[in-house]
Design an enzyme around this catalytic site. Structure first.
Site, PDB file in Angstrom:
ATOM      1  N   ASN A   9       0.398  -1.113  -0.204  1.00  0.00           N
ATOM      2  CA  ASN A   9       0.346  -0.191  -0.274  1.00  0.00           C
ATOM      3  C   ASN A   9       1.067   1.112  -0.148  1.00  0.00           C
ATOM      4  O   ASN A   9       1.590   1.498   0.904  1.00  0.00           O
ATOM      5  CB  ASN A   9      -0.781  -0.187   1.624  1.00  0.00           C
ATOM      6  CG  ASN A   9      -1.574   1.266   1.438  1.00  0.00           C
ATOM      7  OD1 ASN A   9      -1.614   1.976   0.668  1.00  0.00           O
ATOM      8  ND2 ASN A   9      -2.294   1.086   2.378  1.00  0.00           N
ATOM      9  N   TRP A  10       0.403   1.493  -1.303  1.00  0.00           N
ATOM     10  CA  TRP A  10       1.702   3.307  -1.599  1.00  0.00           C
ATOM     11  C   TRP A  10       1.065   4.515  -0.754  1.00  0.00           C
ATOM     12  O   TRP A  10       2.409   5.140  -0.739  1.00  0.00           O
ATOM     13  CB  TRP A  10       2.008   2.816  -3.437  1.00  0.00           C
ATOM     14  CG  TRP A  10       2.969   2.279  -3.390  1.00  0.00           C
ATOM     15  CD1 TRP A  10       3.805   0.999  -2.942  1.00  0.00           C
ATOM     16  CD2 TRP A  10       3.144   2.089  -4.742  1.00  0.00           C
ATOM     17  NE1 TRP A  10       4.395   0.795  -4.099  1.00  0.00           N
ATOM     18  CE2 TRP A  10       4.725   1.284  -4.608  1.00  0.00           C
ATOM     19  CE3 TRP A  10       3.023   2.863  -6.296  1.00  0.00           C
ATOM     20  CZ2 TRP A  10       5.179   0.993  -5.956  1.00  0.00           C
ATOM     21  CZ3 TRP A  10       3.988   2.965  -7.434  1.00  0.00           C
ATOM     22  CH2 TRP A  10       4.917   1.189  -7.562  1.00  0.00           C
ATOM     23  N   LYS A  11      -0.192   4.342  -0.010  1.00  0.00           N
ATOM     24  CA  LYS A  11      -0.242   5.366  -0.204  1.00  0.00           C
ATOM     25  C   LYS A  11      -0.519   6.392  -0.977  1.00  0.00           C
ATOM     26  O   LYS A  11      -0.123   6.268  -1.811  1.00  0.00           O
ATOM     27  CB  LYS A  11      -0.167   5.486   1.189  1.00  0.00           C
ATOM     28  CG  LYS A  11      -0.408   4.679   2.389  1.00  0.00           C
ATOM     29  CD  LYS A  11      -0.469   4.665   3.942  1.00  0.00           C
ATOM     30  CE  LYS A  11      -0.599   2.994   4.565  1.00  0.00           C
ATOM     31  NZ  LYS A  11      -0.133   3.593   6.352  1.00  0.00           N
ATOM     32  N   HIS A  91      -9.761   1.115   5.240  1.00  0.00           N
ATOM     33  CA  HIS A  91      -8.162   1.352   5.051  1.00  0.00           C
ATOM     34  C   HIS A  91      -8.531   2.404   6.733  1.00  0.00           C
ATOM     35  O   HIS A  91      -9.407   3.191   6.548  1.00  0.00           O
ATOM     36  CB  HIS A  91      -7.215   1.919   4.895  1.00  0.00           C
ATOM     37  CG  HIS A  91      -5.692   1.830   5.677  1.00  0.00           C
ATOM     38  ND1 HIS A  91      -5.520   2.904   6.069  1.00  0.00           N
ATOM     39  CD2 HIS A  91      -4.881   0.955   5.593  1.00  0.00           C
ATOM     40  CE1 HIS A  91      -4.156   2.605   6.429  1.00  0.00           C
ATOM     41  NE2 HIS A  91      -3.305   1.212   5.907  1.00  0.00           N
ATOM     42  N   GLU A  93      -6.155   4.842   7.860  1.00  0.00           N
ATOM     43  CA  GLU A  93      -6.421   6.239   7.720  1.00  0.00           C
ATOM     44  C   GLU A  93      -7.460   6.622   6.343  1.00  0.00           C
ATOM     45  O   GLU A  93      -8.031   7.599   6.485  1.00  0.00           O
ATOM     46  CB  GLU A  93      -5.044   6.379   6.761  1.00  0.00           C
ATOM     47  CG  GLU A  93      -4.225   6.046   7.422  1.00  0.00           C
ATOM     48  CD  GLU A  93      -2.634   5.908   6.161  1.00  0.00           C
ATOM     49  OE1 GLU A  93      -2.941   5.662   5.491  1.00  0.00           O
ATOM     50  OE2 GLU A  93      -1.874   4.836   7.615  1.00  0.00           O
ATOM     51  N   GLU A 163      -4.654  -4.838  11.364  1.00  0.00           N
ATOM     52  CA  GLU A 163      -4.032  -4.064  10.675  1.00  0.00           C
ATOM     53  C   GLU A 163      -4.436  -2.672  12.212  1.00  0.00           C
ATOM     54  O   GLU A 163      -5.499  -2.125  12.767  1.00  0.00           O
ATOM     55  CB  GLU A 163      -4.620  -3.314   9.882  1.00  0.00           C
ATOM     56  CG  GLU A 163      -3.904  -3.692   8.852  1.00  0.00           C
ATOM     57  CD  GLU A 163      -3.477  -2.502   7.503  1.00  0.00           C
ATOM     58  OE1 GLU A 163      -2.052  -2.680   7.320  1.00  0.00           O
ATOM     59  OE2 GLU A 163      -4.076  -1.671   7.750  1.00  0.00           O
ATOM     60  N   GLY A 169       3.090   2.518  10.624  1.00  0.00           N
ATOM     61  CA  GLY A 169       3.820   3.779   9.988  1.00  0.00           C
ATOM     62  C   GLY A 169       4.364   3.732  11.358  1.00  0.00           C
ATOM     63  O   GLY A 169       5.410   4.927  11.733  1.00  0.00           O
ATOM     64  N   SER A 209       3.258  -1.805   9.979  1.00  0.00           N
ATOM     65  CA  SER A 209       4.348  -1.994  10.422  1.00  0.00           C
ATOM     66  C   SER A 209       5.613  -3.156  10.021  1.00  0.00           C
ATOM     67  O   SER A 209       6.738  -4.150  10.555  1.00  0.00           O
ATOM     68  CB  SER A 209       5.419  -1.206  11.535  1.00  0.00           C
ATOM     69  OG  SER A 209       4.760  -0.255  12.206  1.00  0.00           O
ATOM     70  N   GLY A 230       2.758  -0.909   4.000  1.00  0.00           N
ATOM     71  CA  GLY A 230       2.912   0.342   3.828  1.00  0.00           C
ATOM     72  C   GLY A 230       3.969   0.595   3.176  1.00  0.00           C
ATOM     73  O   GLY A 230       5.068   0.603   2.467  1.00  0.00           O
ATOM     74  N   GLY A 231       4.774   1.455   4.748  1.00  0.00           N
ATOM     75  CA  GLY A 231       5.807   1.876   4.504  1.00  0.00           C
ATOM     76  C   GLY A 231       7.159   1.223   3.335  1.00  0.00           C
ATOM     77  O   GLY A 231       7.683   1.732   2.718  1.00  0.00           O
TER      78      GLY A 231
HETATM   79  P1  PGA Z   1       3.234   0.179   7.858  1.00  0.00           P
HETATM   80  O1  PGA Z   1       1.480   0.562   7.037  1.00  0.00           O
HETATM   81  O2  PGA Z   1       3.857  -0.714   7.217  1.00  0.00           O
HETATM   82  O3  PGA Z   1       3.737   1.531   6.827  1.00  0.00           O
HETATM   83  O4  PGA Z   1       3.311   0.148   9.066  1.00  0.00           O
HETATM   84  C1  PGA Z   1       0.477  -0.425   6.662  1.00  0.00           C
HETATM   85  C2  PGA Z   1      -0.897  -0.351   6.402  1.00  0.00           C
HETATM   86  O5  PGA Z   1      -1.250   1.204   6.963  1.00  0.00           O
HETATM   87  O6  PGA Z   1      -1.262  -1.080   5.351  1.00  0.00           O
END
Ligand code: PGA
Length: 248
Positions: A9-11, A91, A93, A163, A169, A209, A230-231
């Site tokens: 997930n590149w956001k 998600h 966010e 999650e 993050g 993470s 994500g990251g």
């Molecule tokens: P992260 O994000 O790996 O940067 O913690 C995961 C996500 O939001 O799907």
């Protein structure tokens, strides 16, 4: 029997140039399903540069509406038309920063599944909720909203990503045992709602993470079928190391 799945997930990250570079550096083994979810504006580019590879393309979101006066929205049917296969739904966010309710997330899940795309439904508790002992209740509430509107057929290819919000993050990962405990609870909830056979088919991803050095221990757990990353998905090398950790 459930094929491992790793989704990136590149956001809100990427550029035309860096996306192209990423695509040229990623070549997953056939034993793992791999999906990348770039910002929507880059979906056509990524579909193009990844054509003929093992990497499938997903969207980070989709509208619950099919068409009409909904400025800024993207319909699931439009994603399907492009060749997108997966859509992240709910998600944390989107839930917290864009005020998506459980009901709206459930409507999106339905719209995505009805368009024959695979929803990746995200659930998970905040730190406060965990400390208050509400993890199970929160996940149950988030899932029940979807069970209420999406009948069994729509769950056929569905994926759930657990999650914990406090792990996203932050560099703080749930331990494999903590994550497995919630995944088992989710599997039990699925069994109750959909029956044993269907519940066994749903892939459950852990997210929060996930990194090259913790992925293997997480993916070894019985009910963890891969990760939503994500990251660490932004760097092709790290992402590939996580994909390798999912190989059996
Ligand atoms: P992260 O994000 O790996 O940067 O913690 C995961 C996500 O939001 O799907």
């Amino acid at each position: 029997m459930r094929k491992p799945l790793v989704a990136g997930n590149w956001k809100l990250n990427g550029t035309l140039a860096s996306n192209r570079q990423w695509a040229s550096a990623v070549s997953p083994p056939p034993s793992v399903d791999v999906v990348v979810c770039p910002p929507a504006v880059y979906l056509p580019q990524m579909l193009d540069v990844l054509q003929g590879t093992q990497v499938l393309v997903g969207s980070q979101d989709a509208s619950e509406h099919g068409s009409g006066a909904f400025t800024g929205e993207i319909a699931a049917s439009m994603l399907d038309e492009l060749g997108v296969n997966y859509v992240i739904v709910g998600h944390s966010e989107r839930r917290s920063l864009f005020a998506e309710s459980d009901q709206r997330v459930a409507a999106k899940f339905t719209a995505v599944a009805q368009a024959q795309l695979t929803p990746i439904l995200c659930v998970g508790e905040t730190e406060e909720e965990r400390e208050a002992g509400q993890t199970e209740a929160v996940v149950q509430r988030q899932l029940s909203a979807v069970f209420d509107v999406a009948d069994k057929g729509l769950w056929q290819n569905a994926v759930i990503a657990y999650e914990p919000v406090w792990a996203i993050g932050t560099g703080r990962t749930a331990t494999p045992e903590m994550a497995q405990a919630v995944h088992k609870t989710i599997r039990d909830m699925l069994t109750e709602a959909l029956g044993e056979d269907s519940a066994q088919q749903v892939r459950l991803l852990y997210g929060g993470s996930v990194k090259p050095d913790n992925a293997k221990a997480l993916f070894e757990q019985n009910d963890i079928d891969g990760g939503l990353v994500g990251g660490a998905s932004l760097k092709a090398e790290d992402f590939m190391a996580i994909v390798a950790a999912a190989e059996e």
